[in-house]
Design a protein around this motif. Structure first.
Motif, short mmCIF file in Angstrom:
data_model
loop_
_atom_site.label_atom_id
_atom_site.label_comp_id
_atom_site.label_asym_id
_atom_site.label_seq_id
_atom_site.Cartn_x
_atom_site.Cartn_y
_atom_site.Cartn_z
N LEU A 86 -9.47 -49.35 19.81
CA LEU A 86 -8.57 -48.79 18.81
C LEU A 86 -8.18 -47.39 19.24
CD1 LEU A 86 -9.00 -48.97 14.96
CD2 LEU A 86 -8.59 -46.77 16.07
N LEU A 125 -4.22 -51.42 18.08
CA LEU A 125 -5.38 -52.31 18.13
C LEU A 125 -5.24 -53.21 19.35
CD1 LEU A 125 -5.22 -53.45 14.38
CD2 LEU A 125 -6.53 -51.53 15.31
N CYS A 155 -9.87 -46.56 9.84
CA CYS A 155 -9.73 -47.22 11.13
C CYS A 155 -11.10 -47.77 11.53
CB CYS A 155 -9.24 -46.26 12.20
SG CYS A 155 -7.55 -45.68 11.97
N LEU A 173 -11.46 -54.04 14.48
CA LEU A 173 -10.07 -53.91 14.95
C LEU A 173 -9.11 -53.98 13.77
CD1 LEU A 173 -9.93 -55.92 18.31
CD2 LEU A 173 -10.13 -53.44 17.97
#
Length: 360
Positions: A6, A25, A125, A130
């Motif tokens: 990421l 991603l 995040c 992901l």
């Protein structure tokens, strides 16, 4: 070698000084997806073809300035209410509301400043899952809609090359909500020298919604059997898309209609449509919990916008498949309601499963 990961970066800066974040991603197969905060949009989707060659299969701009200057809904989150609302007004709980007229006399995709034209906040995040979650707050009266609305969009990339987004919304007063994603697809790659009209399309629907000349559903549920709207078995989009002897295709200058999968939201995502590109061998299966899908064949691309590969987009260069509730539902009592009330949670789950076909 595991290529998964990421990455976060700044995609650009808006005129008001806000920065727009981008999150990329990448899974172990090398498939990558870039999500930007502006419009909570899918900016790129890079997937392999039957020979393992990667290409970006969704339309979009290379820079933030282009997204702001020439909005085209590329990969964007659409809301509060996707699609059209007839005469830009509706009644909810005996009170009439007026929303912007930005499509003739109708309202389209949430109004002049829909969710596609605001900068969402990246809140979470997760490099292991992901995934990335973005948040937007739409205040009471925004584009004429009642209620303070809190919305999240969570994108996730799986190990088997599936991209998903889960939209959730809550409100403190009755309102209308019908979110979707407006990604356009060209499985040969968004800069391919040919258009997307050779794609083989399957839509798992026995009925569609006819429209009037303003592309508002008439309320009829019409059988696809024996018509140019029958995609129950795969067929090239090109076969009938410009058959303007058909009054329905004249209205939209091609396909811009809603296919009925069911009458209401399902408990789990189910297959709505499948797309196969005979040139590259790439395939895409679309799943959602929503009761219908809007298929738009890129009928109004006129060469005035240029994509990431430097190619101008012309009619039919990409198509959109948008899972959602039925268009103009606030004005159509026979359609499932898009009203959202305090204490309830709106949810739309969309999955794009990518693969390849051996017969490329």
């Amino acid at each position: 070698m595991d290529r998964s990961g990421l990455k976060t970066e700044i995609f650009g800066t808006l005129a008001n000084g806000e920065t727009v974040e981008a999150v990329t991603l990448t899974n172990a197969n090398g498939m990558s997806v870039k999500i930007i905060g502006y419009g909570a949009s899918i900016q790129s989707v890079c997937v392999p073809d039957a020979q393992g060659r990667f290409a970006d299969v969704t339309t979009g701009y290379a820079t933030l300035d282009e997204y702001v200057a020439q909005p085209q809904f590329y990969g964007a989150t659409i809301g509060r209410v996707a699609n059209r609302i007839a005469h830009a007004r509706f009644t909810l709980d005996d009170e009439e509301y007026t929303v912007p007229t930005n499509d003739g006399t109708n309202s389209l995709h949430g109004g002049d400043v829909g969710f596609d034209k605001v900068n969402w906040t990246v809140t979470t995040c997760d490099a292991v899952a992901l995934s990335v979650t973005l948040r937007h707050f739409s205040p009471h009266g925004d584009q004429g809609y009642p209620g303070n609305l809190k919305v999240t969009a969570t994108y996730q990339l799986s190990a088997d090359n599936a991209l998903s987004v889960t939209y959730r919304a809550t409100t403190d007063a009755p309102t209308c909500v019908n979110l979707t994603n407006h990604a356009y697809w060209h499985l040969s790659g968004e800069g391919a020298p040919h258009d997307a009209m050779d794609h083989l399309l399957t839509i798992q629907a026995e009925h569609y919604l006819p429209v009037d000349s303003g592309l508002i559903p008439t309320g009829e549920r019409r059988s696809v059997a024996g018509s140019v709207f029958d995609f129950r078995t795969p067929k090239p989009i090109r076969d009938h898309v410009r058959n303007f002897a058909n009054a329905q295709l004249r209205h939209g200058r091609g396909y811009d209609h809603h296919w009925i999968i069911d009458e209401d939201v399902a408990s789990e995502p189910r297959i709505l449509a499948e797309l196969k590109d005979p040139h590259s061998g790439r395939t895409m299966t679309l799943l959602s919990n929503q009761p219908g899908v809007q298929f738009y064949a890129g009928n109004f691309f006129d060469g005035s916008t240029t994509g990431k590969a430097g190619k101008s987009y012309y009619i039919g260069d990409a198509i959109a498949l948008e899972p959602q509730m039925f268009p103009d539902a606030p004005n159509q009592p026979s359609f499932a309601s898009v009203a959202l009330h305090p204490g309830d949670v709106y949810e739309n789950v969309i999955v794009w499963q990518f693969g390849t076909a051996a017969s490329a």
